[in-house]
Design an enzyme around this catalytic site. Structure first.
Site, PDB file in Angstrom:
ATOM      1  N   HIS A  36       0.802  -1.223   0.000  1.00  0.00           N
ATOM      2  CA  HIS A  36       0.000   0.000   0.000  1.00  0.00           C
ATOM      3  C   HIS A  36       0.839   1.278   0.000  1.00  0.00           C
ATOM      4  O   HIS A  36       0.275   2.371  -0.118  1.00  0.00           O
ATOM      5  CB  HIS A  36      -0.946  -0.001   1.198  1.00  0.00           C
ATOM      6  CG  HIS A  36      -1.982  -1.076   1.128  1.00  0.00           C
ATOM      7  ND1 HIS A  36      -2.956  -1.116   0.162  1.00  0.00           N
ATOM      8  CD2 HIS A  36      -2.194  -2.171   1.900  1.00  0.00           C
ATOM      9  CE1 HIS A  36      -3.730  -2.175   0.330  1.00  0.00           C
ATOM     10  NE2 HIS A  36      -3.281  -2.840   1.380  1.00  0.00           N
ATOM     11  N   ARG A  61       6.194  -6.088   3.823  1.00  0.00           N
ATOM     12  CA  ARG A  61       4.937  -6.593   3.275  1.00  0.00           C
ATOM     13  C   ARG A  61       5.034  -6.442   1.764  1.00  0.00           C
ATOM     14  O   ARG A  61       5.013  -5.326   1.227  1.00  0.00           O
ATOM     15  CB  ARG A  61       3.719  -5.833   3.797  1.00  0.00           C
ATOM     16  CG  ARG A  61       2.451  -6.302   3.074  1.00  0.00           C
ATOM     17  CD  ARG A  61       1.155  -6.050   3.798  1.00  0.00           C
ATOM     18  NE  ARG A  61       0.818  -4.638   3.921  1.00  0.00           N
ATOM     19  CZ  ARG A  61      -0.332  -4.195   4.432  1.00  0.00           C
ATOM     20  NH1 ARG A  61      -1.237  -5.064   4.876  1.00  0.00           N
ATOM     21  NH2 ARG A  61      -0.570  -2.912   4.534  1.00  0.00           N
ATOM     22  N   ASP A  75      16.678 -10.566  -0.168  1.00  0.00           N
ATOM     23  CA  ASP A  75      18.053 -10.284  -0.579  1.00  0.00           C
ATOM     24  C   ASP A  75      18.510  -8.908  -0.111  1.00  0.00           C
ATOM     25  O   ASP A  75      19.698  -8.688   0.154  1.00  0.00           O
ATOM     26  CB  ASP A  75      18.191 -10.369  -2.100  1.00  0.00           C
ATOM     27  CG  ASP A  75      18.237 -11.788  -2.620  1.00  0.00           C
ATOM     28  OD1 ASP A  75      18.336 -12.731  -1.793  1.00  0.00           O
ATOM     29  OD2 ASP A  75      18.166 -11.986  -3.859  1.00  0.00           O
ATOM     30  N   GLU A 139      -6.950 -12.677   5.391  1.00  0.00           N
ATOM     31  CA  GLU A 139      -7.722 -11.454   5.202  1.00  0.00           C
ATOM     32  C   GLU A 139      -9.112 -11.684   4.617  1.00  0.00           C
ATOM     33  O   GLU A 139      -9.835 -10.721   4.357  1.00  0.00           O
ATOM     34  CB  GLU A 139      -6.958 -10.497   4.282  1.00  0.00           C
ATOM     35  CG  GLU A 139      -5.550 -10.179   4.762  1.00  0.00           C
ATOM     36  CD  GLU A 139      -4.820  -9.233   3.839  1.00  0.00           C
ATOM     37  OE1 GLU A 139      -5.008  -8.018   4.007  1.00  0.00           O
ATOM     38  OE2 GLU A 139      -4.079  -9.698   2.950  1.00  0.00           O
ATOM     39  N   ASP A 165      -9.203  -5.708   5.519  1.00  0.00           N
ATOM     40  CA  ASP A 165      -9.744  -6.526   4.429  1.00  0.00           C
ATOM     41  C   ASP A 165     -10.745  -7.543   4.965  1.00  0.00           C
ATOM     42  O   ASP A 165     -11.757  -7.830   4.311  1.00  0.00           O
ATOM     43  CB  ASP A 165      -8.612  -7.244   3.703  1.00  0.00           C
ATOM     44  CG  ASP A 165      -7.922  -6.353   2.686  1.00  0.00           C
ATOM     45  OD1 ASP A 165      -8.579  -5.943   1.715  1.00  0.00           O
ATOM     46  OD2 ASP A 165      -6.733  -6.056   2.867  1.00  0.00           O
TER      47      ASP A 165
END
Length: 243
Positions: A36, A61, A75, A139, A165
């Site tokens: 987001h 996230r 990584d 969610e 959600d």
């Protein structure tokens, strides 16, 4: 409480200083939000370095359950990933496999990245498989239905409740304190506890965060950097106009 709940917050802003401030404020973890927030790999790289400079564990996230996105975030040196919209056992297994090197998974192997200290050490792969955290977000209703199977077989490190959600999926959009949402979230946390898996949850208010900690959540993500910045400015303006 005998067990201490970890306190996290989401960072959406592309600002290394904000990550440092989160660390200095005393949060246990920052969750860098590439779903987001406007954070691509170049931005995430800088934010991970900022977190490391302040000894602040950082989860990313990712935008979706995508193997390349998961591997790239790890990584960069993130301590783990938070994978959204897990709706089935297959989704869960896909996310976990993307974060583990063979034979435990299929994460792309390169020991010359930041996560490996740029050192090329072959021992790093096994150590990374042990230390990297994979948290799966439940969610929606499909995720709820698949939860027992996910907990039993996916080898994830944590389950994370996405109540915003979830509230939409359960027919009460944005009502995070609605009994239906609270009951579903509490059920997810209880199931994770019973399976010996870490349970996390998002909360927008301090009292809600305290309630989830009391219910056994191992991690509570309290608000976002944008949320707290706006509140801080609002508090200042309100205090000034009342004088």
């Amino acid at each position: 409480m005998a067990r201490r709940t970890k306190l996290a917050t989401f960072a959406l802003l592309d600002a290394t200083e904000v990550v440092e401030l989160i660390a200095l404020a005393g949060f246990d973890t920052v969750i860098l939000d590439a779903e987001h927030g406007p954070l691509g790999l170049p931005q995430l790289a800088q934010l991970v370095v900022a977190a490391r400079s302040r000894d602040l564990p950082a989860l990313v996230r990712v935008a979706s359950n995508d193997a390349q996105a998961i591997g790239a975030a790890l990584d960069l040196g993130a301590d783990g990933v938070l994978v959204p919209q897990i709706a089935s056992l297959a989704d869960a297994e896909r996310a976990v496999a993307a974060a583990r090197f063979a034979p435990a998974g299929h994460r792309g192997a390169n020991p010359f990245v930041r996560a490996a200290g740029f050192a090329g050490s072959p021992e790093w792969f096994a150590n990374a498989n042990k230390s990297t955290e994979v948290h799966l977000m439940i969610e929606g209703e499909a995720g709820l239905d698949a939860l027992d199977a996910i907990l039993a077989t996916s080898r994830c490190d944590g389950i994370f409740v996405g109540p915003v959600d979830l509230s939409h999926a359960l027919g009460v959009p944005g009502e995070l304190d609605h009994p239906t949402v609270v009951e579903a979230a509490a059920g997810i946390i209880a199931a994770a506890q019973a399976a010996g898996v870490s349970a996390g949850v998002f909360a927008t208010e301090i009292e809600a965060a305290r309630r989830w900690a009391a219910r056994g959540a191992d991690m509570v993500a309290l608000g976002t950097d944008t949320h707290w910045t706006l509140r801080g400015f609002q508090t200042a303006v309100t205090a000034f106009t009342r004088t």
